[in-house]
Motif scaffolding. Structure first.
Motif, PDB file in Angstrom:
ATOM      1  N   THR A  79       0.817  -1.221   0.000  1.00 33.64           N
ATOM      2  CA  THR A  79       0.000   0.000   0.000  1.00 33.64           C
ATOM      3  C   THR A  79       0.847   1.266   0.000  1.00 33.64           C
ATOM      4  O   THR A  79       0.323   2.353  -0.242  1.00 33.64           O
ATOM      5  CB  THR A  79      -0.939   0.041   1.224  1.00 33.64           C
ATOM      6  N   TRP A  80       2.152   1.127   0.284  1.00 35.33           N
ATOM      7  CA  TRP A  80       3.033   2.298   0.339  1.00 35.33           C
ATOM      8  C   TRP A  80       3.739   2.553  -0.982  1.00 35.33           C
ATOM      9  O   TRP A  80       4.136   3.678  -1.279  1.00 35.33           O
ATOM     10  CB  TRP A  80       4.089   2.102   1.426  1.00 35.33           C
ATOM     11  N   SER A  81       3.939   1.522  -1.774  1.00 32.83           N
ATOM     12  CA  SER A  81       4.773   1.605  -2.963  1.00 32.83           C
ATOM     13  C   SER A  81       4.078   2.355  -4.092  1.00 32.83           C
ATOM     14  O   SER A  81       2.850   2.315  -4.239  1.00 32.83           O
ATOM     15  CB  SER A  81       5.123   0.189  -3.432  1.00 32.83           C
ATOM     16  N   ASN A  82       4.893   3.016  -4.924  1.00 33.95           N
ATOM     17  CA  ASN A  82       4.357   3.631  -6.135  1.00 33.95           C
ATOM     18  C   ASN A  82       3.827   2.581  -7.104  1.00 33.95           C
ATOM     19  O   ASN A  82       3.016   2.892  -7.977  1.00 33.95           O
ATOM     20  CB  ASN A  82       5.439   4.460  -6.827  1.00 33.95           C
ATOM     21  N   LEU A  83       4.304   1.328  -6.950  1.00 33.16           N
ATOM     22  CA  LEU A  83       3.844   0.271  -7.840  1.00 33.16           C
ATOM     23  C   LEU A  83       2.400  -0.134  -7.573  1.00 33.16           C
ATOM     24  O   LEU A  83       1.822  -0.893  -8.343  1.00 33.16           O
ATOM     25  CB  LEU A  83       4.747  -0.954  -7.712  1.00 33.16           C
ATOM     26  N   SER A  84       1.819   0.360  -6.477  1.00 32.63           N
ATOM     27  CA  SER A  84       0.410   0.065  -6.224  1.00 32.63           C
ATOM     28  C   SER A  84      -0.498   0.894  -7.114  1.00 32.63           C
ATOM     29  O   SER A  84      -1.720   0.695  -7.126  1.00 32.63           O
ATOM     30  CB  SER A  84       0.065   0.328  -4.758  1.00 32.63           C
ATOM     31  N   GLY A  86      -1.472   3.947  -6.908  1.00 37.63           N
ATOM     32  CA  GLY A  86      -2.413   4.827  -6.229  1.00 37.63           C
ATOM     33  C   GLY A  86      -3.696   4.149  -5.807  1.00 37.63           C
ATOM     34  O   GLY A  86      -4.682   4.816  -5.483  1.00 37.63           O
ATOM     35  N   HIS A  87      -3.689   2.829  -5.784  1.00 36.70           N
ATOM     36  CA  HIS A  87      -4.921   2.097  -5.468  1.00 36.70           C
ATOM     37  C   HIS A  87      -5.280   2.193  -3.986  1.00 36.70           C
ATOM     38  O   HIS A  87      -6.459   2.117  -3.639  1.00 36.70           O
ATOM     39  CB  HIS A  87      -4.748   0.624  -5.859  1.00 36.70           C
ATOM     40  N   HIS A  88      -4.285   2.364  -3.109  1.00 38.39           N
ATOM     41  CA  HIS A  88      -4.532   2.307  -1.671  1.00 38.39           C
ATOM     42  C   HIS A  88      -4.422   3.651  -0.950  1.00 38.39           C
ATOM     43  O   HIS A  88      -5.086   3.872   0.051  1.00 38.39           O
ATOM     44  CB  HIS A  88      -3.550   1.327  -1.010  1.00 38.39           C
ATOM     45  N   ARG A  89      -3.527   4.515  -1.414  1.00 44.18           N
ATOM     46  CA  ARG A  89      -3.329   5.806  -0.753  1.00 44.18           C
ATOM     47  C   ARG A  89      -2.630   6.759  -1.718  1.00 44.18           C
ATOM     48  O   ARG A  89      -2.139   6.353  -2.776  1.00 44.18           O
ATOM     49  CB  ARG A  89      -2.522   5.646   0.537  1.00 44.18           C
ATOM     50  N   ALA A 133      11.096   3.737  -1.400  1.00 40.97           N
ATOM     51  CA  ALA A 133      11.163   5.201  -1.289  1.00 40.97           C
ATOM     52  C   ALA A 133       9.924   5.782  -1.964  1.00 40.97           C
ATOM     53  O   ALA A 133       9.945   6.180  -3.134  1.00 40.97           O
ATOM     54  CB  ALA A 133      12.439   5.718  -1.941  1.00 40.97           C
ATOM     55  N   ALA A 134       8.839   5.799  -1.221  1.00 37.28           N
ATOM     56  CA  ALA A 134       7.568   6.208  -1.797  1.00 37.28           C
ATOM     57  C   ALA A 134       6.743   6.947  -0.737  1.00 37.28           C
ATOM     58  O   ALA A 134       7.162   7.983  -0.232  1.00 37.28           O
ATOM     59  CB  ALA A 134       6.827   4.997  -2.366  1.00 37.28           C
ATOM     60  N   LEU A 135       5.611   6.376  -0.342  1.00 41.89           N
ATOM     61  CA  LEU A 135       4.660   7.117   0.474  1.00 41.89           C
ATOM     62  C   LEU A 135       4.902   7.013   1.971  1.00 41.89           C
ATOM     63  O   LEU A 135       4.489   7.905   2.718  1.00 41.89           O
ATOM     64  CB  LEU A 135       3.232   6.655   0.146  1.00 41.89           C
ATOM     65  N   ARG A 170      16.700  -6.446 -12.479  1.00 42.72           N
ATOM     66  CA  ARG A 170      17.517  -5.256 -12.619  1.00 42.72           C
ATOM     67  C   ARG A 170      16.695  -3.999 -12.389  1.00 42.72           C
ATOM     68  O   ARG A 170      16.873  -2.996 -13.059  1.00 42.72           O
ATOM     69  CB  ARG A 170      18.157  -5.228 -14.011  1.00 42.72           C
ATOM     70  N   GLN A 171      15.779  -4.066 -11.434  1.00 46.89           N
ATOM     71  CA  GLN A 171      14.963  -2.902 -11.137  1.00 46.89           C
ATOM     72  C   GLN A 171      15.788  -1.844 -10.420  1.00 46.89           C
ATOM     73  O   GLN A 171      16.662  -2.163  -9.620  1.00 46.89           O
ATOM     74  CB  GLN A 171      13.755  -3.282 -10.261  1.00 46.89           C
ATOM     75  N   GLN A 172      15.467  -0.595 -10.698  1.00 43.29           N
ATOM     76  CA  GLN A 172      16.120   0.504  -9.985  1.00 43.29           C
ATOM     77  C   GLN A 172      15.713   0.480  -8.517  1.00 43.29           C
ATOM     78  O   GLN A 172      16.537   0.541  -7.626  1.00 43.29           O
ATOM     79  CB  GLN A 172      15.747   1.843 -10.625  1.00 43.29           C
ATOM     80  N   LYS A 173      14.444   0.416  -8.236  1.00 44.67           N
ATOM     81  CA  LYS A 173      13.827   0.291  -6.921  1.00 44.67           C
ATOM     82  C   LYS A 173      14.515   1.106  -5.818  1.00 44.67           C
ATOM     83  O   LYS A 173      15.202   0.551  -4.957  1.00 44.67           O
ATOM     84  CB  LYS A 173      13.733  -1.168  -6.485  1.00 44.67           C
ATOM     85  N   PRO A 174      14.350   2.422  -5.818  1.00 46.35           N
ATOM     86  CA  PRO A 174      14.849   3.224  -4.689  1.00 46.35           C
ATOM     87  C   PRO A 174      14.161   2.787  -3.395  1.00 46.35           C
ATOM     88  O   PRO A 174      12.945   2.622  -3.350  1.00 46.35           O
ATOM     89  CB  PRO A 174      14.463   4.662  -5.071  1.00 46.35           C
ATOM     90  N   THR A 175      14.950   2.574  -2.359  1.00 50.51           N
ATOM     91  CA  THR A 175      14.460   1.998  -1.113  1.00 50.51           C
ATOM     92  C   THR A 175      14.925   2.828   0.065  1.00 50.51           C
ATOM     93  O   THR A 175      16.093   3.199   0.156  1.00 50.51           O
ATOM     94  CB  THR A 175      14.968   0.552  -0.966  1.00 50.51           C
ATOM     95  N   ASP A 176      13.992   3.131   0.979  1.00 49.32           N
ATOM     96  CA  ASP A 176      14.307   3.877   2.198  1.00 49.32           C
ATOM     97  C   ASP A 176      14.663   2.923   3.330  1.00 49.32           C
ATOM     98  O   ASP A 176      14.031   1.870   3.488  1.00 49.32           O
ATOM     99  CB  ASP A 176      13.117   4.727   2.635  1.00 49.32           C
ATOM    100  N   LEU A 177      15.653   3.309   4.117  1.00 45.70           N
ATOM    101  CA  LEU A 177      16.016   2.601   5.340  1.00 45.70           C
ATOM    102  C   LEU A 177      16.019   3.600   6.479  1.00 45.70           C
ATOM    103  O   LEU A 177      16.725   4.608   6.421  1.00 45.70           O
ATOM    104  CB  LEU A 177      17.414   1.974   5.218  1.00 45.70           C
TER     105      LEU A 177
END
Length: 247
Positions: A79-84, A86-89, A133-135, A170-177
């Motif tokens: 529900t947080w990812s941009n790959l959703s 915008g379906h959830h939030r 690294a999204a919502l 080989r996804q870019q997939k920016p990720t927050d830690l």
């Protein structure tokens, strides 16, 4: 003659490091922690993950990690990812508008409660929470309790930096830690592991795989959840190094 005093007993051997990986998923991080001699407990409610505990995270006691030196969380990103798509939030409705989004909010709050309880028991515990690294970075729980309350620092890494030439992913997939690990912060704060290329990649194998869903294709957040092995190894090394230094 003076009586000889008995030699003092030797100090007990140091306790081995203990860790928990909650939302363990594929278990690549816990595998790397165990390879470094860390006693690691895993929890994931999906039976396919073969975690040590299949409890729902919402049913865990806040003190379930009170004796741990390292606690790692990777809450469900759907529900947080941009790959959703915008379906959830959305940024404008950050609390979400689906039941899945509301559950994800409760899961994040439970992760924070576990960290807060663990910190009371062991102020030197090392924490890390991962999400795309999204919502999530815009949610008040992240800003007010992860960053201000627990004092965690958010750094960002692109997973393509850890992909190999022969990798099928080989996804870019920016990720927050979010973490208090000094080693992780120092490793990623320089932006050396942030890929600024949208389509082409400077790692050496050319182009990123497309992950953003086509219009109408729905939620694809789960497709890119697994960490590259090299990233898991780097995170484990940082976490173990800091946990040992804190003793």
């Amino acid at each position: 003659p003076a009586r000889s005093r008995p030699a003092p007993p030797p100090p007990p051997p140091p306790r081995e490091l203990a860790a928990s990986e909650i939302f363990a998923g594929s278990g690549v991080l816990s595998r790397e922690l165990r390879r470094r001699g860390v006693s690691t407990w895993t929890c994931d409610r999906d039976p396919a993950c073969r975690a040590d505990d299949t409890s729902d995270v919402l049913d865990l006691a806040d003190a379930c990690c009170a004796d741990d030196d390292i606690v790692f969380f990777a809450p469900e990103c759907r529900t947080w990812s941009n790959l959703s798509g915008g379906h959830h939030r959305s940024r404008e409705r950050i609390e979400g508008f689906t039941e899945d989004a509301r559950r994800a909010n409760r899961e994040l709050e439970k992760c924070i409660a576990i960290m807060e309880k663990t910190k009371l028991s062991n102020p030197r515990a090392i924490f890390c929470l991962e999400n795309p690294a999204a919502l999530m970075r815009h949610h008040p729980l992240a800003k007010e309790r992860l960053e201000r309350g627990l004092g965690l620092t958010r750094v960002t890494v692109c997973m393509c930096k850890f992909a190999t030439v022969d990798s099928r992913r080989r996804q870019q997939k920016p990720t927050d830690l979010w973490t208090n690990s000094k080693s992780i912060i120092n490793l990623f704060k320089s932006k050396a592991f942030a890929c600024t290329h949208k389509t082409t990649c400077d790692v050496g194998y050319g182009r990123h795989d497309r992950t953003r869903p086509e219009p109408g294709s729905g939620d694809r957040a789960r497709d890119a959840a697994r960490y590259p092995d090299d990233l898991a190894a780097s995170l484990a090394l940082c976490l173990v190094t800091d946990a040992r230094d804190e003793r």
